[in-house]
Design an enzyme around this catalytic site. Structure first.
Site, short mmCIF file in Angstrom:
data_model
loop_
_atom_site.label_atom_id
_atom_site.label_comp_id
_atom_site.label_asym_id
_atom_site.label_seq_id
_atom_site.Cartn_x
_atom_site.Cartn_y
_atom_site.Cartn_z
N CYS A 104 0.82 -1.21 0.00
CA CYS A 104 0.00 0.00 0.00
C CYS A 104 0.86 1.27 0.00
CB CYS A 104 -0.91 -0.04 1.23
SG CYS A 104 -1.83 1.47 1.53
N CYS A 164 0.00 3.82 2.69
CA CYS A 164 0.44 3.32 4.00
C CYS A 164 1.90 3.68 4.24
CB CYS A 164 0.27 1.80 4.09
SG CYS A 164 -1.44 1.25 3.96
#
Length: 166
Positions: free
Chosen positions: A83, A86
């Site tokens: 991600c 993230c």
């Protein structure tokens, strides 16, 4: 022979070295277990939650369940290695973790490894930050977040709990 490989891998990780060549399958992704004590550290430097039971014990139990006088709020970062957003959130959480050391605990949950935990916590997109206290979600932050926004949310929770140092 197998024991010596485990020792080499642990020493390599603790000294900050890459030692994937020495890792056994049960040690994948840097997760090393010594009996019941997890030595896993997340990218943020926080504790990496590895099991559903660990999540329930750390985040969903209340003061009454643990028998302790006062528990700290726990910031839970739900993330995944692939991600991109993230990865942008990790440095922010690291900074906040340093700034609030001793006033909040921080844990990280890999949603790829623990999808049932993410589902039970009603996390449907990542990154998601949930701040727990006594088994209850006090705040939910979705997506990338600036340090000042996250700090304000933590300050509000600490103020509501009477734990804010002026």
């Amino acid at each position: 022979m197998m024991t010596s490989f485990k020792v080499l891998a642990v020493v390599g990780i603790l000294m900050g070295r890459q030692c994937c060549a020495f890792m056994l399958p049960e040690m994948r992704l840097g997760r090393i277990r010594s009996g019941e004590i997890s030595l896993a550290v997340a990218k943020t430097g926080a504790r990496l939650i590895e099991t559903t039971e660990e999540f329930q014990e750390l985040l969903l139990s209340s003061d009454e369940d643990s028998g302790s006088e006062e528990t700290l709020p726990v910031l839970a970062l739900f993330t995944a290695p692939w991600c991109g957003p993230c990865r942008l959130t990790v440095p922010v959480v690291k900074e906040v973790m340093k700034a609030y050391k001793g006033r909040i605990d921080v844990v990280e949950i890999d949603t790829d490894e623990l999808p049932d935990v993410a589902e039970n916590a009603q996390v449907f997109s990542i990154p998601t930050i949930l701040i727990y206290h006594n088994g209850k979600v006090m705040e939910t932050i979705l997506g990338c977040v600036a340090k000042n926004v996250l700090s304000r949310a933590i300050d509000k929770i600490l103020e509501d709990l009477g734990m804010l140092d002026e």
